[in-house]
Structure formats: C-alpha cells, structure tokens
Scaffold this motif. Sequence first.
Motif, PDB file in Angstrom:
ATOM      1  N   ARG A 154      49.360 -31.298 -12.390  1.00  0.00           N
ATOM      2  CA  ARG A 154      49.890 -30.163 -11.654  1.00  0.00           C
ATOM      3  C   ARG A 154      48.898 -29.021 -11.750  1.00  0.00           C
ATOM      4  NH1 ARG A 154      56.199 -29.421 -12.950  1.00  0.00           N
ATOM      5  NH2 ARG A 154      55.915 -27.906 -11.272  1.00  0.00           N
ATOM      6  N   VAL A 155      48.630 -28.415 -10.602  1.00  0.00           N
ATOM      7  CA  VAL A 155      47.615 -27.372 -10.552  1.00  0.00           C
ATOM      8  C   VAL A 155      47.997 -26.365  -9.469  1.00  0.00           C
ATOM      9  CG1 VAL A 155      46.164 -28.701  -8.929  1.00  0.00           C
ATOM     10  CG2 VAL A 155      45.110 -26.957 -10.392  1.00  0.00           C
ATOM     11  N   ASP A 156      47.769 -25.081  -9.754  1.00  0.00           N
ATOM     12  CA  ASP A 156      48.003 -24.047  -8.750  1.00  0.00           C
ATOM     13  C   ASP A 156      47.000 -24.186  -7.607  1.00  0.00           C
ATOM     14  OD1 ASP A 156      50.098 -22.961 -10.179  1.00  0.00           O
ATOM     15  OD2 ASP A 156      48.848 -21.468 -11.199  1.00  0.00           O
ATOM     16  N   GLN A 157      47.384 -23.684  -6.442  1.00  0.00           N
ATOM     17  CA  GLN A 157      46.550 -23.769  -5.240  1.00  0.00           C
ATOM     18  C   GLN A 157      46.095 -25.207  -5.010  1.00  0.00           C
ATOM     19  OE1 GLN A 157      43.840 -20.424  -4.498  1.00  0.00           O
ATOM     20  NE2 GLN A 157      44.536 -19.502  -6.427  1.00  0.00           N
ATOM     21  N   ARG A 158      47.056 -26.112  -5.119  1.00  0.00           N
ATOM     22  CA  ARG A 158      46.787 -27.548  -5.046  1.00  0.00           C
ATOM     23  C   ARG A 158      45.985 -27.941  -3.795  1.00  0.00           C
ATOM     24  NH1 ARG A 158      50.959 -30.804  -4.025  1.00  0.00           N
ATOM     25  NH2 ARG A 158      51.222 -29.646  -2.093  1.00  0.00           N
ATOM     26  N   ASP A 159      46.374 -27.430  -2.641  1.00  0.00           N
ATOM     27  CA  ASP A 159      45.714 -27.865  -1.411  1.00  0.00           C
ATOM     28  C   ASP A 159      44.251 -27.441  -1.381  1.00  0.00           C
ATOM     29  OD1 ASP A 159      48.062 -29.056  -0.633  1.00  0.00           O
ATOM     30  OD2 ASP A 159      48.711 -27.366   0.622  1.00  0.00           O
ATOM     31  N   ARG A 160      43.967 -26.231  -1.879  1.00  0.00           N
ATOM     32  CA  ARG A 160      42.573 -25.788  -1.947  1.00  0.00           C
ATOM     33  C   ARG A 160      41.783 -26.652  -2.930  1.00  0.00           C
ATOM     34  NH1 ARG A 160      41.025 -19.674  -3.614  1.00  0.00           N
ATOM     35  NH2 ARG A 160      41.512 -19.285  -1.416  1.00  0.00           N
ATOM     36  N   VAL A 161      42.361 -26.899  -4.085  1.00  0.00           N
ATOM     37  CA  VAL A 161      41.683 -27.728  -5.086  1.00  0.00           C
ATOM     38  C   VAL A 161      41.422 -29.125  -4.524  1.00  0.00           C
ATOM     39  CG1 VAL A 161      41.973 -28.862  -7.332  1.00  0.00           C
ATOM     40  CG2 VAL A 161      42.585 -26.442  -7.057  1.00  0.00           C
ATOM     41  N   ARG A 162      42.415 -29.672  -3.867  1.00  0.00           N
ATOM     42  CA  ARG A 162      42.250 -31.019  -3.302  1.00  0.00           C
ATOM     43  C   ARG A 162      41.140 -31.052  -2.254  1.00  0.00           C
ATOM     44  NH1 ARG A 162      46.256 -34.663   0.480  1.00  0.00           N
ATOM     45  NH2 ARG A 162      45.349 -36.676  -0.147  1.00  0.00           N
ATOM     46  N   ALA A 163      41.106 -30.048  -1.400  1.00  0.00           N
ATOM     47  CA  ALA A 163      40.070 -30.005  -0.363  1.00  0.00           C
ATOM     48  C   ALA A 163      38.673 -29.924  -0.983  1.00  0.00           C
ATOM     49  CB  ALA A 163      40.315 -28.818   0.566  1.00  0.00           C
ATOM     50  N   GLU A 164      38.515 -29.128  -2.039  1.00  0.00           N
ATOM     51  CA  GLU A 164      37.209 -29.008  -2.686  1.00  0.00           C
ATOM     52  C   GLU A 164      36.813 -30.299  -3.388  1.00  0.00           C
ATOM     53  OE1 GLU A 164      36.052 -25.489  -4.711  1.00  0.00           O
ATOM     54  OE2 GLU A 164      37.538 -24.243  -3.692  1.00  0.00           O
ATOM     55  N   LEU A 165      37.780 -30.985  -3.986  1.00  0.00           N
ATOM     56  CA  LEU A 165      37.482 -32.293  -4.580  1.00  0.00           C
ATOM     57  C   LEU A 165      37.004 -33.262  -3.509  1.00  0.00           C
ATOM     58  CD1 LEU A 165      40.462 -32.682  -7.069  1.00  0.00           C
ATOM     59  CD2 LEU A 165      38.042 -32.611  -7.702  1.00  0.00           C
ATOM     60  N   HIS A 166      37.664 -33.255  -2.371  1.00  0.00           N
ATOM     61  CA  HIS A 166      37.275 -34.154  -1.288  1.00  0.00           C
ATOM     62  C   HIS A 166      35.858 -33.839  -0.804  1.00  0.00           C
ATOM     63  CE1 HIS A 166      37.933 -36.962   2.005  1.00  0.00           C
ATOM     64  NE2 HIS A 166      37.409 -36.063   2.820  1.00  0.00           N
ATOM     65  N   GLU A 167      35.540 -32.556  -0.707  1.00  0.00           N
ATOM     66  CA  GLU A 167      34.186 -32.172  -0.292  1.00  0.00           C
ATOM     67  C   GLU A 167      33.125 -32.704  -1.253  1.00  0.00           C
ATOM     68  OE1 GLU A 167      34.173 -27.949  -0.058  1.00  0.00           O
ATOM     69  OE2 GLU A 167      35.476 -27.866   1.720  1.00  0.00           O
ATOM     70  N   ARG A 168      33.506 -32.880  -2.497  1.00  0.00           N
ATOM     71  CA  ARG A 168      32.579 -33.375  -3.516  1.00  0.00           C
ATOM     72  C   ARG A 168      32.709 -34.885  -3.743  1.00  0.00           C
ATOM     73  NH1 ARG A 168      33.592 -28.337  -3.807  1.00  0.00           N
ATOM     74  NH2 ARG A 168      32.258 -26.795  -4.864  1.00  0.00           N
ATOM     75  N   GLY A 169      33.397 -35.553  -2.824  1.00  0.00           N
ATOM     76  CA  GLY A 169      33.436 -37.007  -2.847  1.00  0.00           C
ATOM     77  C   GLY A 169      34.506 -37.627  -3.732  1.00  0.00           C
ATOM     78  N   ILE A 170      35.531 -36.868  -4.078  1.00  0.00           N
ATOM     79  CA  ILE A 170      36.603 -37.393  -4.931  1.00  0.00           C
ATOM     80  C   ILE A 170      37.902 -37.387  -4.132  1.00  0.00           C
ATOM     81  CG2 ILE A 170      37.954 -37.042  -7.029  1.00  0.00           C
ATOM     82  CD1 ILE A 170      35.424 -35.664  -8.192  1.00  0.00           C
ATOM     83  N   GLN A 171      38.413 -38.572  -3.870  1.00  0.00           N
ATOM     84  CA  GLN A 171      39.656 -38.693  -3.122  1.00  0.00           C
ATOM     85  C   GLN A 171      40.855 -38.545  -4.061  1.00  0.00           C
ATOM     86  OE1 GLN A 171      39.512 -42.461  -1.104  1.00  0.00           O
ATOM     87  NE2 GLN A 171      38.092 -41.732   0.463  1.00  0.00           N
ATOM     88  N   THR A 172      41.900 -37.930  -3.560  1.00  0.00           N
ATOM     89  CA  THR A 172      43.138 -37.735  -4.326  1.00  0.00           C
ATOM     90  C   THR A 172      44.328 -38.030  -3.420  1.00  0.00           C
ATOM     91  OG1 THR A 172      43.206 -35.392  -3.734  1.00  0.00           O
ATOM     92  CG2 THR A 172      42.102 -35.973  -5.812  1.00  0.00           C
ATOM     93  N   GLY A 173      45.508 -38.007  -4.008  1.00  0.00           N
ATOM     94  CA  GLY A 173      46.738 -38.161  -3.238  1.00  0.00           C
ATOM     95  C   GLY A 173      47.730 -37.079  -3.619  1.00  0.00           C
ATOM     96  N   VAL A 174      48.784 -36.951  -2.841  1.00  0.00           N
ATOM     97  CA  VAL A 174      49.862 -36.011  -3.150  1.00  0.00           C
ATOM     98  C   VAL A 174      51.184 -36.760  -3.018  1.00  0.00           C
ATOM     99  CG1 VAL A 174      51.045 -33.882  -2.517  1.00  0.00           C
ATOM    100  CG2 VAL A 174      48.545 -34.021  -2.350  1.00  0.00           C
ATOM    101  N   HIS A 175      51.901 -36.879  -4.117  1.00  0.00           N
ATOM    102  CA  HIS A 175      53.152 -37.639  -4.164  1.00  0.00           C
ATOM    103  C   HIS A 175      54.269 -36.784  -4.782  1.00  0.00           C
ATOM    104  CE1 HIS A 175      49.826 -40.577  -4.294  1.00  0.00           C
ATOM    105  NE2 HIS A 175      50.592 -41.249  -3.459  1.00  0.00           N
TER     106      HIS A 175
END
Length: 381
Positions: free
Chosen positions: A291-312
């Motif tokens: 769990r992390v604040d500003q989840r969508d921003r964090v997820r987008a930045e991870l994706h930009e750096r080549g790390i895929q995530t999910g949201v469940h």
Amino acid sequence: MIPFLDLNAQNSALKEEIDAAIRAVIESSEFCLGPAVDRFEMAFAAFCGVRHAVAVNSGTSALHLALLALDAGPGKEVVTAASTFVATVAAIRYTGARAVLLDIDPERYTLDPALLEAAITPQTAAIMPVHLYGQVAEMDRICDIAARHSVPVIEDAAQAHGASFRRAPAGSHGRVACFSFYPGKILGAFGEGGAVVTNDDALARKMRAMRDWGQYERSVHHYPCFNYRMEGIQGAVLGVKLRHVSEWVSARQRVAGAYDRLFRERIPSGLVKTPRPCPDGLHAYHQYAIRVDQRDRVRAELHERGIQTGVHYPRPVHLQPGFSELGRAGQFPHAEALARTTLSLPIYPELPSGAEDTVVNTLAAIVDRTAARRKEPTGSH
C-alpha cells in the motif's frame, strides 16, 4: 522489463508433461469431463483435504453452483466482503439473492468477523468470506458464528491455492469452497476453469448433476441448471500443474520474504505498507500487495522504468456502476482505503534473480521523491 507475470516461463518448464497429457485427451476424444477431469478432481480434493472436488468451467461458475446447491435465491441474502473481484457478487446476483457487504479487517484484508453477527438475518442463505491475495480469512471465528446461526459458509478461495489457516488447507473450512483456475492464478489452466470442493457427499452429488444440465443419469434432468462442465484438456493441464503447486507456493514465499527484507532495509517506515501474513496461517502470496500513497503516480513511474504492476482492485464492488445498490461511498472505509492505495508487485516462482532488488530500489527512489515533493513549501503570501 520485469513483467508482472510470466506464464511462458512456467509453461515452458512443463511443456513435455503438458504436451503428453493433452495428447492423451486428444487420442481418447474425452473432451468434456472424462478421465483426465476425474483424475484431477481426485487429486485436487486430496490437496484441499476434503473428500470431493467438482470441476467446472470457471471460478464464477463454481461460486454460482455452490450458491444454487445451498438454495440461495430470490428473497435470500449472502454476506460477503466488500474487497473482492466483482465475480463474487455477480454470482450472488445470478441466483436472485442479495449481496450484503461487510468491511474488511484493515490488516488481513479479509472479511472482519467482528461485523458478521449483526449482518445475519433470517434471510441469510450463506456467508462467503474471500481469501484475498492468498491469505485465508479468520475462519475459526467466521465458522463459529455461522454455526450458531445454522448458516453455511462458502469459501471464495479463488486466490488461495496452497494457503492454509491453523494448518488446515484453504477449502477445508467451510461447507463448500470455490476455486478459480484462471491462467494467472497460482494453479492456472490453459483457459478458464474452476472447482467446488466439499466434504458433504450429498452436496457433491447434487453439484455434479447441476453442472451437467441437472442430470444424475443421461437425459433425465432433475434441475433447471447449466452446462458448467470442465473440458478434458483443462483437466489434463491442471493435473500436471497441481503436482507443482506446493513448490510454487514455497517459491512465492521466498520472493515475498526477499521483498520484506529489502523494504525494511531500503524504504523508511511509513512510506510503504507491506503485506502482513497472519501468524495463524500460511500466506500463498497470489499477490504481493503493498500500500502506497499516490498509487497511480507511483505505478506509472514504475512502468516508465520497465516494472509492470497490477492493482487488485482499484474500486470496491459497491462503487462499481453496475453494483451501486450495494452501498454508498464511505460505507466501507477500510475497503475503500485499500482500493485507493493497493499496488501488486511482480511475484511468481520464475521471477528472475535480482528482480526484487530492482523493484524495491526503483520504488524507493520514487517514493522518496514523492515524499520530498509533499514536504516542499508552497510559497508565502
């Protein structure tokens, strides 16, 4: 790129076993149910510590079948958790019953037993706890309350293959339990699949008929039911994969342990909340959900750096447009907070060596920068 899930890695390792199993089905022409499904049912029942497994064509069908077999229908209610995939509530609606949602325990993320007794009414047909992310709900308290009111418990164990509670496998606690074999699950088919497991001989016999147009014997239809049969090829694939589930769960726990250690070492306390496996059970880690604040921003930045995530899942069921009658915004605060902040990191047995370091180091840089932005002065007037 670190993929969120890599099914090719798993399937390629089992290719010879799976090819042989599929070829046997093709050569036998037993494409609907048949010996491969029979063998899988026996093996999966033993895996779950119960007498019967009834294989069907999806996890949603498993839920629907279990509810129908326990006489859920119009005028009845089924109590379940507000944090779940929509299929849990959709299956209740299919029967004509009404879903009654309860908030979750904020640490375990499963149905809060403290809220259960007040939700039971004379119309309650079943209680359906959801073993979210691979952690079994607090089944002793839930089953005790259910027993006092003579209400059956249906475990939604779609994410809990190989998990346990007080050393008893997921699927062995309720009157029945339902599993999904969607390809991304811990035990996944080559397509859709599901199963209902139970120790109740009469209920198992009834569900076997109900999945096959209500037939105990050919062309005599005892129930106005469905074609929910598992295909022979899926039974064959699942029979091969089932032999590896225990080692896969152990591998997921090793990955989770590595994440836990790295988060403690590299991210200041309070910036990221990691999963908390409860001491009364074994977490199967279908998801490693932080769990992390500003989840969508964090997820987008991870994706930009080549790390895929999910949201469940990004929105609890009662805030979905198609299920708005189940509650209002703010009614289930823990479920809603989880939906705003949850982020699933890559976790699977074939995760490349060192990937956990890359994920946590990248995440640490992102959340540090995000925290620094929040502390920056906004200027003077």
